[in-house]
Scaffold this active site. Structure first.
Site, PDB file in Angstrom:
ATOM      1  N   TYR A  32      -1.568  -0.141  10.710  1.00 45.75           N
ATOM      2  CA  TYR A  32      -1.612  -0.530   9.301  1.00 45.75           C
ATOM      3  C   TYR A  32      -0.341  -0.080   8.585  1.00 45.75           C
ATOM      4  O   TYR A  32       0.278  -0.855   7.839  1.00 45.75           O
ATOM      5  CB  TYR A  32      -2.844   0.095   8.649  1.00 45.75           C
ATOM      6  CG  TYR A  32      -3.056  -0.282   7.204  1.00 45.75           C
ATOM      7  CD1 TYR A  32      -3.391  -1.584   6.855  1.00 45.75           C
ATOM      8  CD2 TYR A  32      -2.956   0.669   6.198  1.00 45.75           C
ATOM      9  CE1 TYR A  32      -3.613  -1.929   5.530  1.00 45.75           C
ATOM     10  CE2 TYR A  32      -3.181   0.332   4.872  1.00 45.75           C
ATOM     11  CZ  TYR A  32      -3.503  -0.963   4.536  1.00 45.75           C
ATOM     12  OH  TYR A  32      -3.726  -1.309   3.219  1.00 45.75           O
ATOM     13  N   SER A  62       0.861  -1.176   0.000  1.00 42.01           N
ATOM     14  CA  SER A  62       0.000   0.000   0.000  1.00 42.01           C
ATOM     15  C   SER A  62       0.898   1.227   0.000  1.00 42.01           C
ATOM     16  O   SER A  62       2.075   1.145   0.380  1.00 42.01           O
ATOM     17  CB  SER A  62      -0.873   0.006   1.266  1.00 42.01           C
ATOM     18  OG  SER A  62      -1.492   1.260   1.482  1.00 42.01           O
TER      19      SER A  62
END
Length: 261
Positions: free
Chosen positions: A156, A143
């Site tokens: 995250y 990501s």
């Protein structure tokens, strides 16, 4: 170009979103597929859709890759049915937004399990087969959160940074063994995962979910959310013979959101 005929590709988190788009794109290039996901009904519906759309050889194996015995059994079953896996796309992901001081150990470890340890388990189990074949492609779906920071997403971001670190280190270790290891780093992509995260932010802030999604889209210089199929074709290219010299890279698919300083 980018032909993958006969290659056994395994895609995790494959029942929806980026994983489903990757699986279909690999099938279109001739790969034989194993799809792994937790939700059995959705998984087998996806298998049927891809099989009918592409004519590819596709199997689905339900498994929870955050559970070591479940992961081990599913990966071994994949190889028993279709032979050694030479293309591995690690797409399992988990995100739950929260301020750092509200991110307790349980939530922290859920992020590490969902975004890092699942990839670790799959690579450990399938890499020997790639080495025996003298050819392999490992693509980790990371990501932009693995390259920069976002507020309320410390766990995250930490997990995705770790996944990119694993990608870079393993790429160097395997560089002379016919196996490449790369990552793709999507920006805000229109998936169920993103919409769930937007719903959490909406509840916390009193905004509407669509307003939150609009904020996410505004982070992309192109002013939109990325589409899953756009990520998928970056993955397919990294899996191809033509991408053999590309190794240890983090390919950003985000419309220019993350640029080197």
């Amino acid at each position: 170009m980018w032909g993958l005929r006969g290659r056994h590709a395994l895609v995790t988190g494959a029942s929806r979103g980026i994983g489903a788009a990757v699986a279909e794109a690999l099938a279109q290039r001739g790969a034989r597929l194993t799809l792994i996901a937790r939700e059995e009904g959705e998984l087998f519906r996806r298998v049927d859709l891809i099989r009918r759309a592409t004519g590819a050889e596709v199997q689905g194996i339900p498994a929870d890759l955050t559970d070591p015995p479940s992961a081990e059994g599913a990966l071994d079953e994949a190889c028993r049915r279709l032979g050694p896996v030479t293309i591995l796309v690690n797409n399992v992901g988990f995100v739950s937004t929260a301020p750092f001081l509200e991110t307790g150990p349980e939530l922290w470890w859920r992020h590490l399990e969902g975004n890092l340890m699942t990839a670790y388990r799959c690579i450990r189990r399938l890499l020997p087969g790639m080495l025996a074949e003298g050819w392999g492609r490992i693509v980790n779906v990371a990501s932009t959160a693995g390259l920069t920071g976002y507020p309320y997403a410390s766990a995250y971001c930490a997990a995705k940074h770790a996944l990119i670190g694993l990608t870079r280190s393993l790429a160097l270790e395997l560089a002379r063994k016919g196996v490449t290891v790369n990552a793709v780093c999507p920006g805000f992509t229109d998936t169920d995962l993103l919409r769930r995260a937007a719903g959490e932010v909406a509840r916390r802030t009193g905004r509407g979910e669509e307003e939150v999604l609009g904020i996410y889209a505004s982070r992309n210089p192109q002013g939109r959310l990325v589409r899953p199929e756009e990520v998928a074709w970056a993955v397919v290219w990294l899996c191809s013979e033509e991408a053999a010299p590309v190794n240890g890279q983090s390919i950003v698919v985000a419309g220019g959101e993350v640029l080197a300083g």
